[in-house]
Each structure stands twice: as C-alpha cells, then as structure tokens.
Design an enzyme around this catalytic site. Structure first.
Site, PDB file in Angstrom:
ATOM      1  N   ASP B 136       0.855  -1.345  -0.043  1.00 59.58           N
ATOM      2  CA  ASP B 136      -0.014   0.061  -0.034  1.00 59.58           C
ATOM      3  C   ASP B 136       0.614   1.359   0.161  1.00 59.58           C
ATOM      4  OD1 ASP B 136      -2.261   1.211  -0.021  1.00 59.58           O
ATOM      5  OD2 ASP B 136      -2.652   1.286   2.056  1.00 59.58           O
ATOM      6  N   TYR B 138       1.154   5.407  -0.480  1.00 60.82           N
ATOM      7  CA  TYR B 138       0.882   6.641   0.266  1.00 60.82           C
ATOM      8  C   TYR B 138       1.259   7.888  -0.630  1.00 60.82           C
ATOM      9  CZ  TYR B 138       0.695   9.446   5.007  1.00 60.82           C
ATOM     10  OH  TYR B 138       0.456  10.002   6.002  1.00 60.82           O
ATOM     11  N   HIS B 143      -3.516  13.775   0.772  1.00 64.39           N
ATOM     12  CA  HIS B 143      -3.938  12.684   1.805  1.00 64.39           C
ATOM     13  C   HIS B 143      -2.694  12.753   2.847  1.00 64.39           C
ATOM     14  CE1 HIS B 143      -5.211   9.263   3.820  1.00 64.39           C
ATOM     15  NE2 HIS B 143      -4.022   8.555   3.748  1.00 64.39           N
ATOM     16  N   ARG B 152       0.354  14.508  13.478  1.00 64.40           N
ATOM     17  CA  ARG B 152       1.611  14.849  13.778  1.00 64.40           C
ATOM     18  C   ARG B 152       1.631  16.635  13.832  1.00 64.40           C
ATOM     19  NH1 ARG B 152       2.338  10.164  10.820  1.00 64.40           N
ATOM     20  NH2 ARG B 152       2.087  11.345   8.959  1.00 64.40           N
ATOM     21  N   GLU B 209     -10.709   3.928   2.647  1.00 61.27           N
ATOM     22  CA  GLU B 209      -9.845   4.615   1.967  1.00 61.27           C
ATOM     23  C   GLU B 209     -10.127   4.355   0.633  1.00 61.27           C
ATOM     24  OE1 GLU B 209      -5.711   4.295   3.482  1.00 61.27           O
ATOM     25  OE2 GLU B 209      -5.988   5.563   5.294  1.00 61.27           O
ATOM     26  N   TYR B 254       0.625   2.259  15.596  1.00 57.79           N
ATOM     27  CA  TYR B 254       1.540   2.227  14.351  1.00 57.79           C
ATOM     28  C   TYR B 254       3.103   2.764  14.417  1.00 57.79           C
ATOM     29  CZ  TYR B 254       1.633   7.325  13.393  1.00 57.79           C
ATOM     30  OH  TYR B 254       1.925   8.665  13.788  1.00 57.79           O
ATOM     31  N   SER B 267      -9.737  -5.902   2.961  1.00 54.99           N
ATOM     32  CA  SER B 267      -9.405  -4.811   2.077  1.00 54.99           C
ATOM     33  C   SER B 267     -10.146  -5.399   0.845  1.00 54.99           C
ATOM     34  CB  SER B 267      -8.102  -4.553   1.691  1.00 54.99           C
ATOM     35  OG  SER B 267      -7.001  -4.597   2.500  1.00 54.99           O
ATOM     36  N   THR B 359      -4.696   6.377  -0.216  1.00 52.92           N
ATOM     37  CA  THR B 359      -5.827   7.202  -0.155  1.00 52.92           C
ATOM     38  C   THR B 359      -5.645   8.376  -1.469  1.00 52.92           C
ATOM     39  OG1 THR B 359      -6.229   7.011   1.939  1.00 52.92           O
ATOM     40  CG2 THR B 359      -7.430   8.594   0.932  1.00 52.92           C
TER      41      THR B 359
END
Lengths: 426, 426
Positions: B136, B138, B143, B152, B209, B254, B267, B359
């Site tokens: 996956d 990113y 996003h 963050r 997502e 995470y 998924s 996403t």
C-alpha cells in the site's frame, strides 16, 4: 505423543551426539536431487528420510494420507501441512517408529532403506514452505529498547504501546529465501542527518537480525479471532530466520509507515521445520509481563522455549567468528501472544504463513541479535578472528545462524541459516 | 494495438452509453455460476463473455494458448496473466474482433453466442487474482499532508522523506476480498490520549480509504531492479481498492513499525481488472514534482491517468449519499514510480501482486478520500441524505466506490467496489 526427551529412544542409524537431528527431533523439510526431483523429507542424523519413498513402500498405508502421496512431491510443504495436525503427528510418529533401533521394517529391508535414506550432503534443500503472508514481530524488549535508544529518545527508549501490544508489521513474502541463497547488497535511498538531500546507491549499513519464525499450520476464516489458549494449535513448527536489514535505507524511509525497502531485498530461513512437539521438553516461562496484558493476550503456563542461538560471521576466504550468543527464551511476547494478537481483529491465517519473532537480543553485550546493536550503530567496531573489524557487513561476508535446545543429553537442533553478501548491482 | 478511444468501434451487443463496459474497455475478471463453475471472463455491457467457452468454440485456436484452456477455469487470473503480455493483448484483441458489430462469427452462431455470453446479474464475481504480495503506497500529497496535520505537526505536516520517496508499506494479502463481501468491524486495542491504559473492543473509528490498485503482470528475479522506463510493462491492469481502516487501532499501534491490525481485517477490490491498454487515451501529466526525483524515479511523458472516482455511503435501509468525488490523476507519485521504487532494492515481483495507491484525496473539501479527512478526525460530522450524520462508519453502512474515465463519448469504467459493515464479534 512422542516422548521427545526420552533418552532411551534411539535409532538404528548411527547418529553423533552432537547432531542436531536425533530421533527425538525429526523436523520436516523439502529437498531435491537430480534423480528424485522434489521430495518432502525428515532429517535424521546425517541423512534425510525421503517421505515420498517411504509412502511408496506402503509404510504410511494405514494413515489417512494414502490417497495423497503427491503431498510429498511438491516444492513446498503447504499441501502436507494442510492435511492437519493429526496427520503431521501421525506421520512423525510413524517415522519415529520406523527409525527406532528395535524396528526391523526399514532397517532390515536393504532396498527400501537405500531408497528411503539419502545423505544430506547429496541433496539440495529448498525453502520449506511457500509463505502466503509474512509478519515480522518486534518482541524482544532488549532489542526494542536498544533501537529506541539509538534512533529515538534514550530516556524514553521503549514506546508507550510496546508493553501492551506485540508490535509487528507485515513483511514481504516474495523475497524469503532458503539458507544458502546469496544475498545481493541492496541499492536504495539514504540520507545522512546533515546531508541536504538523499542519494541513491548501495547500502552502507547492511545488517542481519537474529530471529526465530513459526510457520502457520492451520487456516482461519476472515473475522475469526484465535483464542490465546488455542493459539499453539495453529503452529506447524519453527525455523531460524535472518531478517537482513539495510539500516541506512530503513532509517530514512520508515517514518511514518514502517520498514519497507530496508527489509524486502531478502530474508533467509533455515530449511528444517522443527515441530512444537519436539520442542515441548524445552518449554520455560517467559519474562514477567508488567503491566499484565489485556485479557485476549493473557496466558497461563510456560509459553517460551529455551533455544540457544548463535550468530557467526565468516569473511570471504577467512575463518568464522561467533559474534553473538542469544536465546529464544528471552522473548517478552510469546508466539501464542503474537498469533492471538495477529488474529484479534479478525485477520485470517493461511497455511504456510511465516511469523518471525523480531530480533532476539539478550541483556548482555555478547547476546545482541544485530550488528546495529553489537556495534552500537557502527560506533564500536566488532573485531573478528582474522584481525579485521566490522561496523556493518561487507561484501563476501557469510552470516550463519544456528540454534539448538539441549537437556538430559538430548539435543534438538535447527541446523543453520546462512547467506553470503554479494556486491550491489551497478 | 486496440484503438481504445475509437468511437467508430462498436459491438453487436446493445450497450447503454452509460455502461462502464463498452467494447473499448474489455476488462478481465473471474466469475462463477452453478452450471459453469469458475471461469475467466470479460465484461461487455450487461454481459460477461465466458473465455473458457470462447476457447472451447475454437476462437482462440490460432493464439498461443490453445494448449492451456485450463487458465480460463481457475479461481484466479494468475495463470492467465503468467502467459505474458503478448498473450493478454492477443486475447483482448480477439475478443474485440468477436464482439465488433460487423463480425458474424459469434453474433450469428446462436448456440455459441448463448454459451459464451452470460448476464452479469446471473454470475457471482470472485476476487480476480490471488495476490501473493500487497503493497500500500501513500502517494497522494493532499492525503499525506492532511494526515500529517491531524496526527503529527500541522506546521510540518509532510515528513522530510515524502517528496523523495514513494512511501509505502507491506500490507496483508490474505484478507483482500472481492466487492460485495461483508466487512466485520474489527476488535482491537485503542487508547485515548488521556486514558491511563488501552482497552480492547470494537473499533469506534472505522473508515474507508479510496484507492486504485494495479495488478502485477510479470515476475522478476530477486536482485533485479525494474528501470522506470519499463515499469508499466509489469502492470496487468487496475482495480478500485477500499483499504478499510480502523483509525483508533491504527493510531495506537503504528509507531514505530507502521499500520498493522488497523488495516489487516479486510481490504476490498473491484472484480474487473481494467487494462492499461484501455486506459491509454486517458493518460495525463501528473503534478509537478519538486524537488526533481532521483534518477531511478525520473520519468518522462504523461504518467498519470484521468479516472474519476467517487465514494458513496448507504445506511442500512436508507438511500445512498455520494460523499466524495476525487480523481486518480491527483497522485503525486505515479504507478511507474511506485513500481521502480518497489524493485529498486532488488525486491522481486510476482504475478498477481497488488500495489495500491494510498488514499486519493484532492485539494477541495469534497474530494477527500477517507472519513478521517472528510470529518477531520470526527470533529466535523458529515450529513447524509437520510438526515443522519457520520463521524466514522456505523454498522450496516454500505460503502461503494466507483470509477470511470471518459473522453470523446467513450466511457471506460471500473464498475464498483462495495462492502457492508457487520457488527463486531462479541
């Protein structure tokens, strides 16, 4: 059940007391020879017992696998494992009977004996399973603490979630290779903290990670959480695992989604899968867990296994130096806890999945499971027997990991997982 | 090559101008009926063309697959894809010829036509490939920026590595399911920032997502890096992808190794794989990349695809509300860059691998690809047509994603990927 630690049990095959593969062990693997093709086998002393040949001689005829001899001719054990735990156990029990000193069935049938036994030196071992999924856990508190001290905050080395969760991440299944496969030094992006921008090139911080992995023995449906009390029923057996790591690539890429190309260039497994049944006598309590885990991770009884582990480096043309001695019993989170956690959200298991422990470090400087820790990120070079020293791995270095459990004169060994570093592609 | 955007090309099958599956599309999938068993098929209008039946009528006899009709009876397209790009293209070309308005071969053979065509409403679609590996990425800068702002530092939302690396992580392949499969709300550990300790229970922040994934079409050897100029040759085609996410589980677990149980409960993929050939007319330049990527990621030409995407929620017993409209062309990192990066360290590819985009969010509030962003982590509830509102997904909600490219009167659609949330297990 086989009495794995019964010292009176011995084989008509002559086996050295130092062998990893006495009759009490009987691990499963897949091998190949030009004449036989691909076969499932069981290690016994210096030999492999060819399970397909054994089945052809009718020795498994009264077990419920008689219609499926093909499972012993496949390139992986997945089909065999899929037959289920009662079948693995029945096959291993029958192999134990056939190899007992007082059983003439195979011993005194010269033709069958020569067909069923092959010297290990004459076979090529293959990757024992085709892993559909691979998870790498992070279950040694010493390792997690060391890494946290180096990469994050020495004062708060262990992250807040660590004592609550058997932290893990999905790894790359395609690049899992069997012991003896050379490992190509990866290229990748690296960025020194003081550099303005990253560059691309060969990793300068190539490392190993000493791990033990368990092989999934039973599938689950999506949505089913395995209760921790049943978790070990889903384990076929254990292998040694080298989670090769490129620290410079990893440290630049891993925020925020975790390790990726710093790991996926290759991971090595030992070829023989040692069963939980063989390891049963070596069960020991794990470290005390504080705070007490949440209910779905709460376990009673001795959940760890006392397995001695060592790592050696042999430079090209040089001799070997053992650089670390650790033990699987140090794991903070047990395999059962890992598996219960993995399925707690309903994630489904597949037969042949591989679940690795994470680097197994002890609490002493000579029991650390990676170069990263042994050299403290390259700041304390490690001396080797040939007079050279290492911050990280050099091209031509061969890394070998070995493991064995030992008690009451019985040694249950894993053999080894070994790999040699090839120079990066230009 | 098929002239995918040729509006003069039309079929003897009556196809609505709003259909996702005109003769210019011809995506591949796997379906099942009680009578036929499992078959590979191609979508055309409201029908599926049964490729096994087509092969039995001899229509593929002059292609080089005549010895392998079994590839059209498997539970996945992996074996078919493994035959190689020239074969996929030859099969798709032949299917296009057979379905052209002026070709009587199938049109006028009533028995063959009825055997080869099945109504989509009469078949069960299966997961089109068995993914050996799933990554996956990113790759949407919008996003990544939104997530960075929420989780963050709003002032430094984008991490320093993001503009240099197509960031990605290994996902769980076993839990990838086909559209229409219900999704069980996962249990897991969550900890509110102000809570003293985590608790275990049903996720309270279940999310979708919106992603597009490409399917690996060609294997590589370990150690081989695919040059970016060749990367698209390794892509079989594209599907819609819903990377269901449990935000509360994810945010607690995470650090530092990335998403794990917050994702691996399921998924969903759309059943039809749209080929790159069909999408060729919709190629557009991606966003400008600043700084210029390192050489191994440097690409010339139009690397993105203009594919309209939308997400809708339908509460149990309610009506559907479209809650987001986005576009695949927004991706900062292209598929070719993702694939070149994935293999840059020598990581090997396998046929059927699945590589998801991450996403896909646009820059406007109505083009965000997750509830997390649409509701800004639950702080701005989203109104639905039935008067209810959502912070995250509720049990009984059905999430449906759709996608299509459109130009010069030709619509190349993906169909949909849909899933309904079931209550968590007790």
């Amino acid at each position: 059940m086989l009495a794995a630690n019964n010292p009176d049990l011995h084989s008509w095959i002559d086996i050295s007391p130092l062998s990893d593969f006495p009759i009490q062990n009987l691990p499963f693997g897949v091998f190949e020879t030009p004449e036989r093709g691909t076969r499932a086998g069981v290690a016994i002393g210096d030999y492999v017992l060819d399970l397909y040949a054994v089945s052809q001689y009718g020795f498994f005829d009264d077990l419920d696998i008689t219609n499926q001899p093909k499972v012993f001719r496949r390139r992986s054990l997945n089909s065999f494992i899929r037959l289920g735990r009662p079948t693995w156990r029945a096959v291993r029990q029958r192999v134990s009977e056939l190899l007992r000193h007082d059983n003439p069935a195979l011993r005194d049938n010269e033709e069958a004996m020569h067909t069923c036994l092959v010297r290990q030196s004459e076979v090529q071992m293959l990757r024992p399973v085709r892993p559909g999924n691979y998870t790498d856990f992070y279950s040694s508190i010493e390792h997690a603490t060391n890494v946290g001290m180096m990469f994050r905050d020495p004062a708060n080395a262990l992250l807040p979630n660590w004592r609550h969760i058997p932290i893990g991440y999905h790894g790359r299944a395609s690049s899992i290779v069997v012991s003896g496969t050379d490992i190509r030094r990866p290229n990748g992006q690296r960025k020194a903290p003081d550099a303005a921008a990253p560059t691309f090139g060969p990793s300068q911080q190539l490392d190993f990670e000493l791990e033990v992995a368990f092989i999934g023995g039973r599938a689950t449906q999506l949505g089913h959480a395995v209760p921790i009390q049943q978790a070990e029923d889903y384990i076929f057996g254990l292998v040694l695992f080298n989670d090769w790591s490129a620290r410079d690539i990893q440290s630049w890429e891993y925020v925020p989604l975790g390790p990726f190309l710093g790991k996926s260039f290759g991971s090595s497994v030992s070829p023989w899968i040692v069963t939980l049944d063989a390891l049963e006598p070596f069960r020991v309590p794990g470290p005390e867990q504080e705070p007490e885990p949440l209910l779905y991770l709460r376990q009673t009884g001795a959940a760890n296994f006392d397995i001695n582990l060592e790592v050696a480096i042999e430079p090209a043309g040089g001799s070997e130096t053992v650089i670390s001695r650790s033990n699987f019993k140090y794991m903070y989170w047990s395999m059962a806890q890992q598996l219960a956690h993995q399925t707690s959200n309903g994630c489904n298991l597949q037969v042949g999945d591989l679940y690795a422990s994470g680097t197994i470090s002890g609490s002493t400087p000579d029991s650390l499971g990676s170069m990263l820790e042994l050299t403290w990120r390259g700041t304390r070079p490690l001396p080797l027997a040939d007079g050279s020293e290492r911050k990280f791995l050099l091209d031509g270095d061969t890394v070998t990991m070995r493991g064995f459990a030992e008690k009451d004169g019985i040694r249950i060994g894993f053999g080894e997982v070994s790999g040699t570093i090839l120079p990066a592609n230009q």
